[in-house]
Motif scaffolding. Structure first.
Motif, PDB file in Angstrom:
ATOM      1  N   ASN A   1     -21.903 -93.914   9.428  1.00  0.00           N
ATOM      2  CA  ASN A   1     -21.734 -93.730   7.990  1.00  0.00           C
ATOM      3  C   ASN A   1     -22.544 -92.506   7.568  1.00  0.00           C
ATOM      4  O   ASN A   1     -23.658 -92.306   8.061  1.00  0.00           O
ATOM      5  CB  ASN A   1     -22.230 -94.956   7.222  1.00  0.00           C
ATOM      6  N   LEU A   2     -22.009 -91.705   6.666  1.00  0.00           N
ATOM      7  CA  LEU A   2     -22.708 -90.523   6.168  1.00  0.00           C
ATOM      8  C   LEU A   2     -22.744 -90.546   4.652  1.00  0.00           C
ATOM      9  O   LEU A   2     -21.717 -90.756   4.004  1.00  0.00           O
ATOM     10  CB  LEU A   2     -22.006 -89.235   6.625  1.00  0.00           C
ATOM     11  N   ILE A   3     -23.938 -90.361   4.090  1.00  0.00           N
ATOM     12  CA  ILE A   3     -24.080 -90.202   2.642  1.00  0.00           C
ATOM     13  C   ILE A   3     -24.890 -88.935   2.371  1.00  0.00           C
ATOM     14  O   ILE A   3     -25.595 -88.434   3.257  1.00  0.00           O
ATOM     15  CB  ILE A   3     -24.745 -91.417   1.969  1.00  0.00           C
ATOM     16  N   VAL A   4     -24.775 -88.444   1.145  1.00  0.00           N
ATOM     17  CA  VAL A   4     -25.445 -87.196   0.760  1.00  0.00           C
ATOM     18  C   VAL A   4     -26.263 -87.445  -0.500  1.00  0.00           C
ATOM     19  O   VAL A   4     -25.761 -88.020  -1.474  1.00  0.00           O
ATOM     20  CB  VAL A   4     -24.410 -86.083   0.482  1.00  0.00           C
ATOM     21  N   ILE A   5     -27.528 -87.009  -0.479  1.00  0.00           N
ATOM     22  CA  ILE A   5     -28.372 -87.049  -1.675  1.00  0.00           C
ATOM     23  C   ILE A   5     -29.036 -85.691  -1.826  1.00  0.00           C
ATOM     24  O   ILE A   5     -29.774 -85.245  -0.941  1.00  0.00           O
ATOM     25  CB  ILE A   5     -29.449 -88.145  -1.597  1.00  0.00           C
ATOM     26  N   ILE A   6     -28.753 -85.023  -2.938  1.00  0.00           N
ATOM     27  CA  ILE A   6     -29.361 -83.735  -3.257  1.00  0.00           C
ATOM     28  C   ILE A   6     -29.894 -83.840  -4.679  1.00  0.00           C
ATOM     29  O   ILE A   6     -29.137 -83.781  -5.648  1.00  0.00           O
ATOM     30  CB  ILE A   6     -28.342 -82.582  -3.142  1.00  0.00           C
TER      31      ILE A   6
ATOM     32  N   VAL B   1     -23.758-102.400  11.360  1.00  0.00           N
ATOM     33  CA  VAL B   1     -23.861-102.260  12.817  1.00  0.00           C
ATOM     34  C   VAL B   1     -23.751-100.795  13.240  1.00  0.00           C
ATOM     35  O   VAL B   1     -23.915-100.476  14.411  1.00  0.00           O
ATOM     36  CB  VAL B   1     -22.783-103.101  13.539  1.00  0.00           C
ATOM     37  N   LYS B   2     -23.483 -99.922  12.294  1.00  0.00           N
ATOM     38  CA  LYS B   2     -23.408 -98.488  12.582  1.00  0.00           C
ATOM     39  C   LYS B   2     -24.697 -97.791  12.158  1.00  0.00           C
ATOM     40  O   LYS B   2     -25.440 -98.281  11.310  1.00  0.00           O
ATOM     41  CB  LYS B   2     -22.230 -97.846  11.839  1.00  0.00           C
ATOM     42  N   ASP B   3     -24.928 -96.612  12.733  1.00  0.00           N
ATOM     43  CA  ASP B   3     -26.025 -95.768  12.266  1.00  0.00           C
ATOM     44  C   ASP B   3     -25.661 -95.198  10.899  1.00  0.00           C
ATOM     45  O   ASP B   3     -24.481 -94.979  10.598  1.00  0.00           O
ATOM     46  CB  ASP B   3     -26.278 -94.619  13.236  1.00  0.00           C
ATOM     47  N   LEU B   4     -26.680 -94.960  10.090  1.00  0.00           N
ATOM     48  CA  LEU B   4     -26.494 -94.317   8.790  1.00  0.00           C
ATOM     49  C   LEU B   4     -27.117 -92.937   8.836  1.00  0.00           C
ATOM     50  O   LEU B   4     -28.309 -92.790   9.146  1.00  0.00           O
ATOM     51  CB  LEU B   4     -27.155 -95.142   7.685  1.00  0.00           C
ATOM     52  N   HIS B   5     -26.321 -91.914   8.546  1.00  0.00           N
ATOM     53  CA  HIS B   5     -26.807 -90.541   8.488  1.00  0.00           C
ATOM     54  C   HIS B   5     -26.904 -90.127   7.023  1.00  0.00           C
ATOM     55  O   HIS B   5     -25.974 -90.353   6.252  1.00  0.00           O
ATOM     56  CB  HIS B   5     -25.878 -89.598   9.249  1.00  0.00           C
ATOM     57  N   LEU B   6     -28.025 -89.532   6.673  1.00  0.00           N
ATOM     58  CA  LEU B   6     -28.275 -89.083   5.305  1.00  0.00           C
ATOM     59  C   LEU B   6     -28.495 -87.587   5.297  1.00  0.00           C
ATOM     60  O   LEU B   6     -29.450 -87.094   5.905  1.00  0.00           O
ATOM     61  CB  LEU B   6     -29.512 -89.791   4.731  1.00  0.00           C
ATOM     62  N   LEU B   7     -27.604 -86.849   4.626  1.00  0.00           N
ATOM     63  CA  LEU B   7     -27.835 -85.426   4.391  1.00  0.00           C
ATOM     64  C   LEU B   7     -28.712 -85.339   3.146  1.00  0.00           C
ATOM     65  O   LEU B   7     -28.291 -85.729   2.059  1.00  0.00           O
ATOM     66  CB  LEU B   7     -26.511 -84.686   4.185  1.00  0.00           C
ATOM     67  N   LEU B   8     -29.931 -84.846   3.322  1.00  0.00           N
ATOM     68  CA  LEU B   8     -30.928 -84.883   2.251  1.00  0.00           C
ATOM     69  C   LEU B   8     -31.442 -83.489   1.933  1.00  0.00           C
ATOM     70  O   LEU B   8     -31.805 -82.722   2.826  1.00  0.00           O
ATOM     71  CB  LEU B   8     -32.099 -85.771   2.679  1.00  0.00           C
ATOM     72  N   CYS B   9     -31.478 -83.178   0.637  1.00  0.00           N
ATOM     73  CA  CYS B   9     -32.172 -81.985   0.152  1.00  0.00           C
ATOM     74  C   CYS B   9     -32.864 -82.369  -1.145  1.00  0.00           C
ATOM     75  O   CYS B   9     -32.206 -82.824  -2.087  1.00  0.00           O
ATOM     76  CB  CYS B   9     -31.202 -80.833  -0.079  1.00  0.00           C
TER      77      CYS B   9
ATOM     78  N   VAL C   1     -35.802 -95.826   1.344  1.00  0.00           N
ATOM     79  CA  VAL C   1     -35.734 -95.917   2.802  1.00  0.00           C
ATOM     80  C   VAL C   1     -35.649 -97.366   3.246  1.00  0.00           C
ATOM     81  O   VAL C   1     -34.949 -97.707   4.208  1.00  0.00           O
ATOM     82  CB  VAL C   1     -36.916 -95.174   3.461  1.00  0.00           C
ATOM     83  N   ARG C   2     -36.321 -98.257   2.539  1.00  0.00           N
ATOM     84  CA  ARG C   2     -36.223 -99.676   2.886  1.00  0.00           C
ATOM     85  C   ARG C   2     -34.805-100.185   2.664  1.00  0.00           C
ATOM     86  O   ARG C   2     -34.277-100.958   3.477  1.00  0.00           O
ATOM     87  CB  ARG C   2     -37.213-100.484   2.050  1.00  0.00           C
ATOM     88  N   SER C   3     -34.184 -99.772   1.564  1.00  0.00           N
ATOM     89  CA  SER C   3     -32.817-100.193   1.275  1.00  0.00           C
ATOM     90  C   SER C   3     -31.854 -99.669   2.334  1.00  0.00           C
ATOM     91  O   SER C   3     -30.976-100.399   2.812  1.00  0.00           O
ATOM     92  CB  SER C   3     -32.395 -99.698  -0.113  1.00  0.00           C
ATOM     93  N   MET C   4     -32.008 -98.416   2.720  1.00  0.00           N
ATOM     94  CA  MET C   4     -31.122 -97.833   3.725  1.00  0.00           C
ATOM     95  C   MET C   4     -31.295 -98.506   5.084  1.00  0.00           C
ATOM     96  O   MET C   4     -30.322 -98.729   5.806  1.00  0.00           O
ATOM     97  CB  MET C   4     -31.360 -96.321   3.825  1.00  0.00           C
ATOM     98  N   GLN C   5     -32.526 -98.856   5.436  1.00  0.00           N
ATOM     99  CA  GLN C   5     -32.763 -99.469   6.735  1.00  0.00           C
ATOM    100  C   GLN C   5     -32.091-100.842   6.853  1.00  0.00           C
ATOM    101  O   GLN C   5     -31.751-101.266   7.958  1.00  0.00           O
ATOM    102  CB  GLN C   5     -34.270 -99.611   6.997  1.00  0.00           C
ATOM    103  N   THR C   6     -31.888-101.524   5.732  1.00  0.00           N
ATOM    104  CA  THR C   6     -31.214-102.828   5.789  1.00  0.00           C
ATOM    105  C   THR C   6     -29.705-102.675   5.935  1.00  0.00           C
ATOM    106  O   THR C   6     -29.011-103.665   6.155  1.00  0.00           O
ATOM    107  CB  THR C   6     -31.503-103.659   4.517  1.00  0.00           C
ATOM    108  N   ARG C   7     -29.176-101.461   5.795  1.00  0.00           N
ATOM    109  CA  ARG C   7     -27.727-101.216   5.831  1.00  0.00           C
ATOM    110  C   ARG C   7     -27.302-100.508   7.099  1.00  0.00           C
ATOM    111  O   ARG C   7     -26.196 -99.982   7.156  1.00  0.00           O
ATOM    112  CB  ARG C   7     -27.338-100.346   4.644  1.00  0.00           C
ATOM    113  N   CYS C   8     -28.123-100.442   8.119  1.00  0.00           N
ATOM    114  CA  CYS C   8     -27.736 -99.664   9.290  1.00  0.00           C
ATOM    115  C   CYS C   8     -28.440-100.145  10.543  1.00  0.00           C
ATOM    116  O   CYS C   8     -29.417-100.904  10.486  1.00  0.00           O
ATOM    117  CB  CYS C   8     -28.037 -98.180   9.059  1.00  0.00           C
ATOM    118  N   ARG C   9     -27.941 -99.657  11.666  1.00  0.00           N
ATOM    119  CA  ARG C   9     -28.598 -99.896  12.958  1.00  0.00           C
ATOM    120  C   ARG C   9     -29.783 -98.957  13.099  1.00  0.00           C
ATOM    121  O   ARG C   9     -30.896 -99.376  13.425  1.00  0.00           O
ATOM    122  CB  ARG C   9     -27.589 -99.690  14.085  1.00  0.00           C
ATOM    123  N   LYS C  10     -29.545 -97.660  12.838  1.00  0.00           N
ATOM    124  CA  LYS C  10     -30.603 -96.663  12.841  1.00  0.00           C
ATOM    125  C   LYS C  10     -30.363 -95.700  11.686  1.00  0.00           C
ATOM    126  O   LYS C  10     -29.219 -95.433  11.325  1.00  0.00           O
ATOM    127  CB  LYS C  10     -30.625 -95.871  14.158  1.00  0.00           C
TER     128      LYS C  10
END
Length: 281
Positions: free
Chosen positions: A32-37, A58-66, A79-88
């Motif tokens: 999964n990929l999300i973007v936060i700028i 069950v998938k990794d979560l990728h965050l494009l961050l700026c 970061v705590r919220s994101m960690q509950t939604r992904c494998r890594k």
């Protein structure tokens, strides 16, 4: 497939193009990929939840961050919220992830940085509003240092008091105490973010000891640059992006789309985007 009218599609075509790149990246890497700028503020949490609402855990979560930084407490919640939604959790840094955004990166299992990407000191930022209502961010360390220097100079030369009082007219005692409290909380935020990444107590303790000086104690400026090599040297799971890979080609293509519409650091427009949700403002 949802049908759109020609005018509506034309008005939002740039958004659809970005979301198509997000889907392309997701399909290529099975993530999964999300973007936060944006600056990191209290409003981030609700919009982040919108992006995460249907993430497959069950998938990794990728965050494009700026981000230039902001509220460290919010970064920790994010970061705590994101960690509950992904494998890594993997954070992609094509440009900058400063201060509170660095705190967010500390909670990731991987930090992939572009050649111009950098982290920064954990320097809490305070929000100031001018008479027109426009807000800006000032480092807590800068506020405390300015007040302490003014007090010292006024003590040495009492006649200079009116000058320094005028220069610091926008800083009241409450702001000063908030700035001092934020600085005192910095080390705890760093430790808690490191813990969010699933590290053992021993690993968190060792990393905290390694990071305290370069991220909190030593930097004199919020703009100090922490490169991928520095980050790796401190023990963080940072790695240089593979510039020849198809994955980074997509990420850089996506980043240039955001840059071209005036997102950070080129402008002040905020973006929160995923394959299905898109918020710009």
């Amino acid at each position: 497939m949802v049908s759109r009218t020609p005018l509506f599609h034309a008005q939002h075509s740039a958004r659809y193009a970005r979301q198509e790149l997000i889907r392309e990246y997701q399909d290529l890497n099975d993530v999964n990929l999300i973007v936060i700028i944006d600056q990191i503020t209290q409003t981030n949490m609700t919009i982040l939840e919108e992006l995460l609402v249907d993430c497959d855990p069950v998938k990794d979560l990728h965050l494009l961050l700026c981000s230039p930084g902001g509220d460290g407490e919010v970064a920790l919640r994010m970061v705590r919220s994101m960690q509950t939604r992904c494998r890594k959790l993997v954070v992609l840094v094509p440009d900058m992830a400063k201060s509170a955004a660095t705190i967010l990166c500390l909670g990731a299992q991987r930090i992939i940085m572009g050649p111009g990407g950098d982290l920064g000191p954990i320097d809490p930022q305070m929000v100031f509003s001018d008479d027109s209502g426009r807000s800006s961010m000032v480092g807590a360390k800068d506020i405390v240092a300015a007040v302490e220097e003014a007090e010292q100079r006024a003590t040495e030369n009492p006649d200079s008091y009116p000058l320094f009082a005028s220069l610091l007219a926008d800083v009241n005692m409450l702001m000063l105490e908030q700035a001092r409290s934020a600085l005192a909380r910095s080390e705890a935020l760093m430790t808690e973010a490191l813990s969010a990444g699933g590290r053992s107590e021993e690993q968190v303790e060792a990393l905290s000891e390694s990071l305290k000086s370069p991220l909190i104690d030593t930097p004199a400026s919020h703009s100090a640059v922490i490169s991928v090599d520095h980050a790796k040297g401190y023990g963080l799971p940072a790695e240089a992006a593979d510039l020849s890979s198809e994955s980074w080609r997509i990420i850089w293509d996506l980043w240039t789309h955001y840059f071209s519409i005036g997102c950070w650091p080129a402008g002040r427009q905020a973006i929160y985007e995923g394959a299905r949700a898109s918020h710009a403002g």
